[in-house]
Design a protein around this motif. Structure first.
Motif, PDB file in Angstrom:
ATOM      1  N   MET A  24      40.424  51.135   4.986  1.00 51.81           N
ATOM      2  CA  MET A  24      40.007  50.428   6.179  1.00 51.81           C
ATOM      3  C   MET A  24      38.553  50.788   6.471  1.00 51.81           C
ATOM      4  SD  MET A  24      41.557  50.534  10.028  1.00 51.81           S
ATOM      5  CE  MET A  24      42.887  49.402   9.798  1.00 51.81           C
ATOM      6  N   ASP A  25      37.771  49.812   6.895  1.00 53.21           N
ATOM      7  CA  ASP A  25      36.365  50.030   7.219  1.00 53.21           C
ATOM      8  C   ASP A  25      36.219  50.777   8.533  1.00 53.21           C
ATOM      9  OD1 ASP A  25      35.559  48.652   4.975  1.00 53.21           O
ATOM     10  OD2 ASP A  25      35.468  46.731   6.026  1.00 53.21           O
ATOM     11  N   GLU A  26      35.119  51.508   8.636  1.00 51.71           N
ATOM     12  CA  GLU A  26      34.797  52.187   9.885  1.00 51.71           C
ATOM     13  C   GLU A  26      34.442  51.135  10.937  1.00 51.71           C
ATOM     14  OE1 GLU A  26      34.302  55.507  10.943  1.00 51.71           O
ATOM     15  OE2 GLU A  26      35.525  56.004   9.207  1.00 51.71           O
ATOM     16  N   PRO A  27      34.889  51.314  12.177  1.00 49.09           N
ATOM     17  CA  PRO A  27      34.499  50.353  13.215  1.00 49.09           C
ATOM     18  C   PRO A  27      33.006  50.442  13.479  1.00 49.09           C
ATOM     19  CG  PRO A  27      35.719  52.179  14.163  1.00 49.09           C
ATOM     20  CD  PRO A  27      35.746  52.351  12.671  1.00 49.09           C
ATOM     21  N   LYS A  28      32.397  49.312  13.766  1.00 45.98           N
ATOM     22  CA  LYS A  28      30.970  49.293  14.072  1.00 45.98           C
ATOM     23  C   LYS A  28      30.761  49.783  15.501  1.00 45.98           C
ATOM     24  CE  LYS A  28      29.935  45.637  10.876  1.00 45.98           C
ATOM     25  NZ  LYS A  28      29.449  44.313  10.643  1.00 45.98           N
ATOM     26  N   ARG A  29      29.691  50.492  15.678  1.00 41.17           N
ATOM     27  CA  ARG A  29      29.380  50.992  17.011  1.00 41.17           C
ATOM     28  C   ARG A  29      28.780  49.875  17.854  1.00 41.17           C
ATOM     29  NH1 ARG A  29      30.022  56.336  17.349  1.00 41.17           N
ATOM     30  NH2 ARG A  29      29.903  57.538  15.456  1.00 41.17           N
ATOM     31  N   GLY A  30      29.250  49.768  19.080  1.00 38.36           N
ATOM     32  CA  GLY A  30      28.723  48.778  20.012  1.00 38.36           C
ATOM     33  C   GLY A  30      27.534  49.320  20.778  1.00 38.36           C
ATOM     34  N   ARG A  31      26.917  48.469  21.558  1.00 35.78           N
ATOM     35  CA  ARG A  31      25.761  48.881  22.348  1.00 35.78           C
ATOM     36  C   ARG A  31      26.119  49.989  23.324  1.00 35.78           C
ATOM     37  NH1 ARG A  31      24.080  43.441  24.888  1.00 35.78           N
ATOM     38  NH2 ARG A  31      26.296  43.175  24.669  1.00 35.78           N
ATOM     39  N   HIS A  32      27.341  49.960  23.856  1.00 38.02           N
ATOM     40  CA  HIS A  32      27.738  50.966  24.842  1.00 38.02           C
ATOM     41  C   HIS A  32      27.766  52.367  24.254  1.00 38.02           C
ATOM     42  CE1 HIS A  32      31.529  49.904  22.868  1.00 38.02           C
ATOM     43  NE2 HIS A  32      31.894  51.134  23.143  1.00 38.02           N
ATOM     44  N   GLU A  33      28.060  52.505  22.986  1.00 35.78           N
ATOM     45  CA  GLU A  33      28.125  53.818  22.371  1.00 35.78           C
ATOM     46  C   GLU A  33      26.733  54.414  22.165  1.00 35.78           C
ATOM     47  OE1 GLU A  33      31.346  54.394  19.373  1.00 35.78           O
ATOM     48  OE2 GLU A  33      31.406  52.221  19.530  1.00 35.78           O
ATOM     49  N   GLN A  34      25.727  53.595  22.147  1.00 37.94           N
ATOM     50  CA  GLN A  34      24.370  54.083  21.988  1.00 37.94           C
ATOM     51  C   GLN A  34      23.849  54.704  23.281  1.00 37.94           C
ATOM     52  OE1 GLN A  34      22.326  50.586  20.750  1.00 37.94           O
ATOM     53  NE2 GLN A  34      23.321  50.504  18.766  1.00 37.94           N
ATOM     54  N   ARG A  35      24.516  54.449  24.381  1.00 41.44           N
ATOM     55  CA  ARG A  35      24.051  54.921  25.682  1.00 41.44           C
ATOM     56  C   ARG A  35      24.730  56.201  26.131  1.00 41.44           C
ATOM     57  NH1 ARG A  35      24.211  49.307  28.733  1.00 41.44           N
ATOM     58  NH2 ARG A  35      22.507  48.336  27.661  1.00 41.44           N
ATOM     59  N   THR A  36      25.520  56.823  25.304  1.00 36.87           N
ATOM     60  CA  THR A  36      26.224  58.033  25.682  1.00 36.87           C
ATOM     61  C   THR A  36      25.242  59.056  26.238  1.00 36.87           C
ATOM     62  OG1 THR A  36      27.871  57.616  23.995  1.00 36.87           O
ATOM     63  CG2 THR A  36      27.765  59.842  24.851  1.00 36.87           C
ATOM     64  N   GLY A  37      25.573  59.602  27.395  1.00 41.26           N
ATOM     65  CA  GLY A  37      24.713  60.608  28.007  1.00 41.26           C
ATOM     66  C   GLY A  37      23.626  60.036  28.892  1.00 41.26           C
ATOM     67  N   THR A  38      23.642  58.749  29.120  1.00 42.08           N
ATOM     68  CA  THR A  38      22.641  58.131  29.976  1.00 42.08           C
ATOM     69  C   THR A  38      23.306  57.512  31.196  1.00 42.08           C
ATOM     70  OG1 THR A  38      22.754  56.019  28.818  1.00 42.08           O
ATOM     71  CG2 THR A  38      21.128  57.596  28.035  1.00 42.08           C
ATOM     72  N   THR A  39      22.511  57.234  32.182  1.00 39.55           N
ATOM     73  CA  THR A  39      23.009  56.590  33.388  1.00 39.55           C
ATOM     74  C   THR A  39      23.159  55.096  33.141  1.00 39.55           C
ATOM     75  OG1 THR A  39      21.852  58.239  34.706  1.00 39.55           O
ATOM     76  CG2 THR A  39      22.548  56.254  35.843  1.00 39.55           C
ATOM     77  N   CYS A  40      24.176  54.536  33.725  1.00 42.57           N
ATOM     78  CA  CYS A  40      24.433  53.101  33.608  1.00 42.57           C
ATOM     79  C   CYS A  40      23.280  52.320  34.229  1.00 42.57           C
ATOM     80  CB  CYS A  40      25.744  52.775  34.321  1.00 42.57           C
ATOM     81  SG  CYS A  40      26.133  51.022  34.349  1.00 42.57           S
ATOM     82  N   PRO A  41      22.868  51.203  33.632  1.00 44.65           N
ATOM     83  CA  PRO A  41      21.776  50.412  34.193  1.00 44.65           C
ATOM     84  C   PRO A  41      22.184  49.616  35.434  1.00 44.65           C
ATOM     85  CG  PRO A  41      22.624  49.337  32.240  1.00 44.65           C
ATOM     86  CD  PRO A  41      23.323  50.670  32.347  1.00 44.65           C
ATOM     87  N   ALA A  42      23.478  49.556  35.743  1.00 41.56           N
ATOM     88  CA  ALA A  42      23.938  48.748  36.866  1.00 41.56           C
ATOM     89  C   ALA A  42      24.544  49.548  38.010  1.00 41.56           C
ATOM     90  CB  ALA A  42      24.965  47.722  36.372  1.00 41.56           C
ATOM     91  N   CYS A  43      24.908  50.803  37.762  1.00 45.25           N
ATOM     92  CA  CYS A  43      25.521  51.625  38.803  1.00 45.25           C
ATOM     93  C   CYS A  43      25.074  53.075  38.623  1.00 45.25           C
ATOM     94  CB  CYS A  43      27.043  51.502  38.763  1.00 45.25           C
ATOM     95  SG  CYS A  43      27.865  52.424  37.452  1.00 45.25           S
TER      96      CYS A  43
END
Length: 50
Positions: A1-20
């Motif tokens: 089985m292939d590794e799941p692709k990382r989404g944009r949300h996973e690139q933001r780990t450790g950062t504050t949300c841009p909306a809240c």
């Protein structure tokens, strides 16, 4: 089985949300989707994680 692709949300780990004021890593899938839509739509609304 292939590794799941990382989404944009996973690139933001450790950062504050841009909306809240919460950390991006604290969002569940629904919270990420809601906050992404809030930011992309240019809306000013609260977070669903309240």
């Amino acid at each position: 089985m292939d590794e799941p692709k990382r989404g944009r949300h996973e690139q933001r780990t450790g950062t504050t949300c841009p909306a809240c004021p919460h950390q991006w890593a604290e969002h569940d899938a629904l919270g990420r989707r809601f906050c992404e839509a809030t930011r992309n739509g240019g809306w000013s609304r609260g977070c669903i994680c309240r």
